[in-house]
Design an enzyme around this catalytic site. Structure first.
Site, PDB file in Angstrom:
ATOM      1  N   CYS A  71       0.832  -1.184   0.000  1.00 31.26           N
ATOM      2  CA  CYS A  71       0.000   0.000   0.000  1.00 31.26           C
ATOM      3  C   CYS A  71       0.873   1.243   0.000  1.00 31.26           C
ATOM      4  CB  CYS A  71      -0.901   0.006   1.241  1.00 31.26           C
ATOM      5  SG  CYS A  71      -1.853  -1.525   1.424  1.00 31.26           S
ATOM      6  N   GLU A 117       3.973  -6.603   4.017  1.00 34.88           N
ATOM      7  CA  GLU A 117       3.394  -7.895   4.377  1.00 34.88           C
ATOM      8  C   GLU A 117       4.181  -8.496   5.535  1.00 34.88           C
ATOM      9  OE1 GLU A 117       0.673  -8.885   3.060  1.00 34.88           O
ATOM     10  OE2 GLU A 117       0.573  -7.730   1.187  1.00 34.88           O
TER      11      GLU A 117
END
Length: 635
Positions: free
Chosen positions: A2, A76
């Site tokens: 993101c 992640e």
């Protein structure tokens, strides 16, 4: 994967949501799926989401149970399932099945030491309402980016430099010291950026802001410590940990694929991924003898993957440069960024996540330059003062066969190796218009890292330099920016804490010898990687830049360099000399010309055209920077 933005005023001035919105508009590509903004008085957090895990529910910003902590995270966390189970046994309640939420609860348990428990790639911010502290951290190897700027009034943080400059407005200006480093390294080393006053949070560092005090500190260091073990044990540990890392990196709720080149690194990843089911692989190359696609295609046939490839033409390559430079944020003069940009574009049409082989060379000793200490071992008997005297004689002697070898052998490692790229060095002040005695050169910059590995063997010291400079400054910056330009999440299984813990214990003699690089790793992959790749020499992206710049492209680059704003810093006549010597075949100046060309493009986009916006391709229509509805959470 993101994009994150944050802002905190020190004087209790309220954050303007429109400012966070404008920052987010600069990086829609990082998170095209959703946008959300959270504001509480003098603190604001903005988030753009690329949905990968728990697509429906794992939205951000996200709060803890009593809503005293707010988190935004780019990246992640691969060990999140185990962390989640452990935290639940301690009474923590989760709102989502996403990976990022584990960071919030780890922070409740361990405070700023929560980063010690994370296995993954990340850059995140937490606003702690109880202590009124802004806490941020970047992953261990620098896979994900984090920029920040602060003055007496506020601190502004972001995943992208262009979002910071959006907020800075007219305050942005080029940092001459960073430009000097760029001209030698071919990138701007962390924590510097090309914009004066803006910094990158270095890998394995955390940032703590309380009141108007900004503190940056290291939380981890990639140390190498050889451990006595048999080579059979080494091979076993490498294979088992590699298999585990690849499997963890495959966690996703969206389609996943793999970049595939002619080398062992990406082939090892693809081979291990293929064991878990069908796989899409992606390759790119150039016309000619060293076309990566030929070998990759053969590998794909053996593995049985759904393979996609593309051949890049000269016009396609140069047609993409403006976009590449815009997405890079800081200039990176690695020509392989362009084919990586085009490869990511192709892959993004089929998958949302790709695994790639970055980091293997730094961990296991994969660069051919690492063989140099063995080649130069015959010079070790000479005292340093004798080397200096002999070198002064050889340096000014007429050219002869073996002169460069002698000069390198008579030069200390600290004075000859600053990483895998070295452009302008002795001629640095031939190309620069002004000499400033307060500036430091690249060799002075690397001294701080050499001091940390004093007494270790030369191969290990070279790897340490590359892990701290070349890896985050060039390899990972290029990988992140070129993939995210197409909203594609790139994962790097070699840069896993557990795999590094295996690699760092391997003796230098097992990593590199006079015959091959990554020797023990290659042996560990025997039976996993097809034979035609196992001992194949490293190519990287063999961009035919030397050939292209000998023709009209050289004149095109020269024209742009001379007409751009960098002409105030650069001697135009010296640049023209470089181009003419290259075009006549007298010398190969391709990388230097390319570095100046990229710098000129960057200067145009970031300092001459106001706030930069992505260049339009031929025939492309300008679109609104955001197509997703914005949800404002106001406390």
């Amino acid at each position: 994967m993101c994009g994150i933005n944050g802002m905190m005023f020190f004087n209790q001035q309220e954050v303007c949501r429109a400012s966070l919105q404008n920052m987010g508009n600069q990086m829609v590509h990082r998170g095209p799926d959703e946008e959300d903004i959270w504001v509480e008085k003098n603190v604001g957090l903005g988030f753009r989401r690329l949905s990968i895990i728990d697509v429906e529910h794992a939205k951000q910003p996200i709060t803890n149970e009593d809503e005293t902590l707010v988190l935004i995270c780019n990246g992640e966390i691969y060990n999140y399932k185990g962390l989640r189970e452990e935290l639940q046994t301690r009474g923590h309640q989760f709102k989502t099945n996403g990976d990022a939420e584990t960071i919030l609860h780890l922070y409740e348990e361990y405070g700023v030491d929560c980063v010690d428990h994370l296995r993954g790639m990340f850059a995140f911010m937490i606003w702690d309402m109880k202590t009124e502290t802004l806490f941020a951290a970047r992953d261990h190897f620098g896979i994900k980016p984090f920029y920040y700027f602060y003055n007496d009034e506020k601190i502004v943080c972001s995943s992208e430099l262009k979002s910071i400059t959006q907020e800075m407005g007219s305050l942005k200006e080029l940092d001459p010291q960073s430009m000097l480093y760029y001209l030698t390294f071919q990138y701007v080393p962390d924590p510097r950026t090309m914009i004066k006053g803006v910094s990158k949070l270095p890998p394995a560092h955390r940032l703590i802001v309380k009141g108007n005090k900004v503190k940056v500190e290291r939380y981890w260091q990639p140390t190498f410590e050889e451990e006595e073990q048999s080579e059979k044990e080494m091979r076993k540990n490498i294979l088992e940990t590699m298999e585990e890392s690849v499997q963890l990196h495959m966690q996703s709720d969206v389609p996943t694929g793999c970049f595939l080149s002619s080398g062992i690194d990406s082939t090892a990843i693809a081979s291990l991924m293929r064991k878990h089911g069908p796989l899409k692989t992606f390759s790119i190359g150039f016309e000619g003898k060293q076309n990566e696609c030929d070998v990759a295609r053969q590998t794909a046939e053996i593995l049985g993957t759904d393979h996609h490839e593309s051949i890049v033409s000269e016009s396609e390559f140069f047609g993409a440069v403006s976009e590449v430079v815009w997405y890079q944020d800081d200039p990176v003069a690695d020509p392989s960024a362009v084919p990586l940009f085009l490869l990511s574009k192709m892959a993004s049409k089929h998958v949302k996540v790709v695994l790639s082989g970055e980091g293997a060379d730094e961990l296991f000793g994969g660069y051919r330059i690492y063989q140099e200490p063995e080649a130069l071992r015959h010079f070790q008997w000479m005292p340093s003062d004798l080397k200096t005297r002999v070198r002064s004689v050889v340096q000014y002697a007429p050219s002869f066969y073996g002169k460069n070898f002698l000069l390198r052998g008579l030069t200390s490692l600290e004075d000859r190796f600053i990483g895998n790229a070295k452009l302008f060095t002795e001629d640095l002040y031939d190309v620069l218009r002004e000499r400033n005695d307060s500036f430091h050169n690249a060799f002075e910059w690397t001294k701080q890292y050499y001091a940390e590995v004093e007494g270790l063997d030369d191969v290990t010291r070279m790897q340490f330099i590359d892990m701290n400079l070349w890896l985050p400054g060039n390899i990972l910056a290029k990988g992140d920016k070129m993939s995210m330009a197409h909203s594609l999440e790139l994962r790097v299984p070699f840069l896993d804490r557990e795999l590094f813990d295996v690699a760092r214990k391997i003796p230098a003699s097992s990593r590199v010898d006079n015959k091959t690089t990554k020797r023990i790793f290659r042996e560990a992959m025997d039976g996993v990687v097809p034979d035609h790749v196992l001992n194949r020499a490293k190519l990287g992206f063999p961009v035919p830049l030397r050939k292209w710049l000998q023709g009209p492209r050289g004149d095109m680059c020269l024209s742009l360099i001379q007409s751009s704003g960098i002409s105030k810093y650069i001697h135009a006549d010296y640049v023209e000399r470089l181009v003419r010597e290259h075009q006549t075949g007298k010398k190969d100046h391709a990388r230097k010309i390319w570095a100046l060309y990229v710098l000129a493009k960057w200067h145009i986009h970031y300092l001459e055209e106001g706030q930069p916006k992505v260049p339009l391709q031929e025939g492309q229509q300008e679109q609104s920077p955001t197509e997703q509805p914005v949800i404002d959470h106001v406390v």
